[in-house]
Scaffold this active site. Structure first.
Site, PDB file in Angstrom:
ATOM      1  N   HIS A  19      77.205  97.054 -14.414  1.00 19.27           N
ATOM      2  CA  HIS A  19      76.256  98.154 -14.198  1.00 19.27           C
ATOM      3  C   HIS A  19      76.108  98.527 -12.728  1.00 19.27           C
ATOM      4  O   HIS A  19      75.520  99.556 -12.407  1.00 19.27           O
ATOM      5  CB  HIS A  19      74.888  97.833 -14.831  1.00 19.27           C
ATOM      6  CG  HIS A  19      74.002  96.952 -14.004  1.00 19.27           C
ATOM      7  ND1 HIS A  19      73.751  95.637 -14.299  1.00 19.27           N
ATOM      8  CD2 HIS A  19      73.293  97.202 -12.883  1.00 19.27           C
ATOM      9  CE1 HIS A  19      72.923  95.118 -13.407  1.00 19.27           C
ATOM     10  NE2 HIS A  19      72.641  96.058 -12.539  1.00 19.27           N
ATOM     11  N   ASP A  70      78.028  92.701 -19.400  1.00 25.81           N
ATOM     12  CA  ASP A  70      77.746  93.277 -18.081  1.00 25.81           C
ATOM     13  C   ASP A  70      78.410  92.477 -16.952  1.00 25.81           C
ATOM     14  O   ASP A  70      77.729  91.828 -16.153  1.00 25.81           O
ATOM     15  CB  ASP A  70      76.220  93.343 -17.897  1.00 25.81           C
ATOM     16  CG  ASP A  70      75.818  94.125 -16.662  1.00 25.81           C
ATOM     17  OD1 ASP A  70      76.661  94.852 -16.104  1.00 25.81           O
ATOM     18  OD2 ASP A  70      74.638  93.993 -16.255  1.00 25.81           O
ATOM     19  N   GLY A  76      68.496  94.792  -6.809  1.00 28.49           N
ATOM     20  CA  GLY A  76      69.290  94.503  -5.616  1.00 28.49           C
ATOM     21  C   GLY A  76      69.978  93.142  -5.720  1.00 28.49           C
ATOM     22  O   GLY A  76      70.913  92.841  -4.986  1.00 28.49           O
ATOM     23  N   SER A 102      71.231  92.193  -8.642  1.00 31.56           N
ATOM     24  CA  SER A 102      72.203  92.380  -9.719  1.00 31.56           C
ATOM     25  C   SER A 102      73.617  92.078  -9.253  1.00 31.56           C
ATOM     26  O   SER A 102      74.010  92.435  -8.136  1.00 31.56           O
ATOM     27  CB  SER A 102      72.163  93.829 -10.204  1.00 31.56           C
ATOM     28  OG  SER A 102      71.082  93.997 -11.082  1.00 31.56           O
ATOM     29  N   GLY A 103      74.367  91.438 -10.127  1.00 31.23           N
ATOM     30  CA  GLY A 103      75.753  91.113  -9.795  1.00 31.23           C
ATOM     31  C   GLY A 103      75.893  89.762  -9.129  1.00 31.23           C
ATOM     32  O   GLY A 103      76.975  89.202  -9.046  1.00 31.23           O
TER      33      GLY A 103
HETATM   34  C1  4AZ Z   1      67.594  95.176 -11.233  1.00 30.90           C
HETATM   35  O1  4AZ Z   1      67.006  96.239 -11.378  1.00 30.90           O
HETATM   36  C2  4AZ Z   1      67.033  93.979 -11.838  1.00 30.90           C
HETATM   37  N1  4AZ Z   1      64.052  90.356 -13.207  1.00 30.90           N
HETATM   38  C3  4AZ Z   1      67.666  92.755 -11.644  1.00 30.90           C
HETATM   39  C4  4AZ Z   1      67.112  91.640 -12.216  1.00 30.90           C
HETATM   40  C5  4AZ Z   1      65.980  91.751 -12.965  1.00 30.90           C
HETATM   41  C6  4AZ Z   1      65.353  92.954 -13.170  1.00 30.90           C
HETATM   42  C7  4AZ Z   1      65.893  94.072 -12.593  1.00 30.90           C
HETATM   43  C8  4AZ Z   1      65.408  90.506 -13.566  1.00 30.90           C
HETATM   44  O2  4AZ Z   1      68.643  95.093 -10.570  1.00 30.90           O
END
Ligand code: 4AZ
Length: 342
Positions: free
Chosen positions: A70, A118, A209, A211-212
């Site tokens: 994503h 993902d 932020g 993520s990944g």
């Molecule tokens: C995001 O938006 C995100 N609490 C990453 C992790 C989590 C929620 C949102 C988990 O990248």
């Protein structure tokens, strides 16, 4: 602390290192975390578009990173760079290495609606030189189990509270959460490709932020395996809303296929991807169910379009596992003679 190695049955004649932290002198955002020290999370990567950090990633081999699919909804390859070897988003410690990305391979079954599958494998334009601050994490065995309650480490430069990020790498310890419990908390929107970690009371979590980035578990002292990739959740650090991570044991076969799909033509001696190892065993995973609703926070690479991280109807794609329990993989430091593995 300390580094370690793992040797693999697949890599006859070699030993490849992964999952260690040779640059960590003292053992030591993420919400509710602490600043990571230099070399503490040597597989952590910041993905930037221009100068803007938008997602994390994890080093899994000399030329390979793993991130969340994503993160790449709208990213342009030419502006995409990976920063490694540093805990500072601004490069203040002078150890940052910047590498271009040659290719982004999202999982072919990635579903942006429910964030199933993902993960994305990124091929680097040039191979990494591993050192104290740059090391690959180990990939787990497909059958490896990360038991409920086990404490694993999350890390990233994401928000340290909902809506506020930090320039210094943050880390936090979170517990693996029971799949069925988590599925209930998220209205049955989890699939088998997801694993939850955090605390039912909230307070510590990955956030936008992050993520990944990695959910890495210390399996034997000093040896870290990648259990998950930061994927989604509802908000950050809220009670009964733990973080949801892409479950690497269920995605590993595709990951290995992706990094071995072509020989390295651009550098090296035509070997295949270097591989590391794992040795733990046992079974993992749980059932997954589709369905449901709820307004969710989504994952979000800032860059990309944020997938509506909301759980919805599920179209659960069939797990695309191929073989069975392959030992984990990829590190990069070859210690022994020989060529690549796989
Ligand atoms: C995001 O938006 C995100 N609490 C990453 C992790 C989590 C929620 C949102 C988990 O990248």
């Amino acid at each position: 602390m300390g580094g370690s190695r793992s040797t693999d049955g697949l890599c006859f004649g070699f030993s490849l290192e992964c999952g260690g932290r040779p640059g960590l002198s003292k053992p030591s955002k993420i919400v509710g975390g602490l600043e990571a020290s230099q070399g503490e999370i040597p597989w952590q990567v910041s993905l930037k578009e221009g100068s803007r950090h938008f997602c994390g990633a994890t080093i899994i081999g000399e030329r390979w990173l793993l991130s969340a699919a994503h993160c790449f909804n709208q990213t342009k390859l030419e502006y995409l760079k990976a920063y490694l070897g540093t805990t500072s988003l601004t490069g203040a410690d002078g150890n940052a290495v910047k590498v271009s990305i040659k290719k982004v391979m999202p999982h072919p079954s990635y579903n942006p609606i429910i964030l199933d599958f993902d993960v994305a494998v990124l091929e680097l334009a040039s191979p990494l030189h591993f050192n104290k601050y740059i090391q690959p994490v180990c990939l787990p065995l497909a059958v490896q189990k990360f038991p409920v309650g086990k404490k694993c480490m999350i890390s990233g430069w994401g928000n340290v509270r909902e809506g506020n990020s930090d320039k210094r790498l943050q880390k936090a310890s979170v517990g693996i959460i029971d799949q069925k419990t988590c599925n209930v908390l998220y209205n049955f929107s989890l699939t088998d490709r997801m694993i939850c970690a955090g605390f039912l009371e909230g307070r510590v979590d990955s956030c936008q932020g992050d993520s990944g980035g990695p959910l890495a578990c210390e399996e034997t002292p000093g040896l870290f395996y990648l259990a998950g990739v930061v994927s989604w959740g509802i908000g950050c650090a809220q009670a009964k809303r733990p973080g949801v991570y892409s479950r690497i044991t269920k995605l590993k076969d595709w990951i290995l296929d992706a990094i071995s799909s072509k020989p390295n033509l651009s550098s090296g001696a035509g070997t295949s991807p270097s591989t590391a190892t794992a040795r733990t065993s046992t079974t993992s995973s749980s059932p997954a169910q589709p369905s449901s609703n709820e307004a969710a926070t989504s994952p979000g690479s800032q860059i990309a379009t944020k997938p509506a991280a909301t759980p919805r109807k599920t179209t659960t794609a069939a797990p695309k596992t191929t073989g069975a329990a392959r030992p984990s993989q990829l590190p990069g430091n070859r210690r022994g003679p020989g060529l690549g593995c796989l």
